[in-house]
Enzyme design. Sequence first.
Site, PDB file in Angstrom:
ATOM      1  N   SER A   1      54.201 -31.960 -18.600  1.00  0.00           N
ATOM      2  CA  SER A   1      54.044 -32.057 -17.105  1.00  0.00           C
ATOM      3  C   SER A   1      53.532 -30.338 -16.918  1.00  0.00           C
ATOM      4  CB  SER A   1      55.524 -31.801 -16.517  1.00  0.00           C
ATOM      5  OG  SER A   1      55.469 -31.366 -15.098  1.00  0.00           O
TER       6      SER A   1
ATOM      7  N   TYR B   1      64.912 -30.322 -16.387  1.00  0.00           N
ATOM      8  CA  TYR B   1      63.426 -30.837 -16.608  1.00  0.00           C
ATOM      9  C   TYR B   1      62.448 -29.849 -17.088  1.00  0.00           C
ATOM     10  CZ  TYR B   1      59.301 -33.591 -15.061  1.00  0.00           C
ATOM     11  OH  TYR B   1      58.169 -34.433 -15.035  1.00  0.00           O
TER      12      TYR B   1
END
Length: 260
Positions: A142, A155
Site C-alpha cells: 500500500s 495497517y
Amino acid sequence: MLSNKTAVITGSTSGIGLAYARAMAEQGANIMINGFGNADAIENERASIEKDFSVKCVYSSADMTKPDEIHAMIHEAEKMLGSVDILVNNAGIQHVEAIEHFPVEKWDAIIAINLSSAFHTIRTAVPYMRQAGWGRIINTASAHALVASPFKSAYVSAKHGIAGLTKTVALEVAEDNITANAICPGYVWTPLVEKQIPDTMKARDMTEEQVKKEVLLAAQPTKEFVTVEQVAGLAVFLCSDAAASITGTLLPMDGGWTAQ
Ligand code: NAD
C-alpha cells in the site's frame, strides 16, 4: 504469456485480488482463488474464470489468520494445479481508530492477515518455485508501506512490515530465478471503499463527488482512484520476462500520493 503457470492469490474473492485472478487467467494461468464471502457468489466467480479464459480455477477457503490452513492451501494448490509458480499475497483488512483505543484483537487480526499470512505462504511456496526454477512473489502492500496516516497503526505497521519481508525474500531467492516485489497502491476503487461513501456523505453533509475528492482522495494529487485493472496490469507485467530483473522493489501506484 502465463500458460502452463499457476497462480495462488490470497483474498481474491473481491476487489483487487479478483482483478489479479482474472488478469492472470486472461494470460493463460491456472488459478487458485481464496477468501471469504457468499458461497454462491464465490462459485460464480470461480466458474466464470474457467469459462471466460479456458483455464482451471480452484477455490480454497483457507483463513489467513490460521498458519496450518495457509500451509495446507499452498500444498493443495500444488496437488490440484501441478505447481505454485506465482504467489500473490493480497488478503487484507483495515481498522481505523486512535492508538489508545485501538482494540487488541483488531491489531492481532490485521498483523496476522496483512503481514504474517505472507510469511506463511512464502515459506511454503518457495521450495516449489526453486524446484521449478522459476517464481514470482507479488505482495499487495500500500502507499501505507511508504508513508503513514493517523489512526491506522496496525495497517501501517503491517504494510511497512510486508515491505521488509518483500526485500528480505528477494535477496534470499535472487539466484533462483524468483522475484519478490510489492505493489503499493493508493486509493483503489473497490467495494470496500465504495461502501464508505454513503455514511461519509451523511456524516459530513457532502455530495458523493465532494466525499471522493475532498475526503478519500485528499492525499492523491490526481484526484482519481486507481483502478483494480491498473493494479492487476502491473502484477501481470511483474510476471513477464521483461520484469525478471525487477526484484526487492516497492512499486507505488498512487496517483502521486507518495511523491509529496
Ligand atoms: P476487499 O475487501 O475487496 O478484498 C479483501 C479480500 O481479502 C477479500 O477477498 C476477503 O475475503 C479477503 N480476506 C479478508 N480476511 C481474510 C482472511 N482471514 N482469510 C482469507 N481471506 C481474507 O479489499 P481490497 O481493497 O481489494 O484489498 C485487497 C488488498 O489491497 C489488501 O491487502 C489491502 O490492504 C490492499 N490495498 C487496498 C487499497 C484500496 O484502496 N482498496 C489500497 C492499498 C492497498
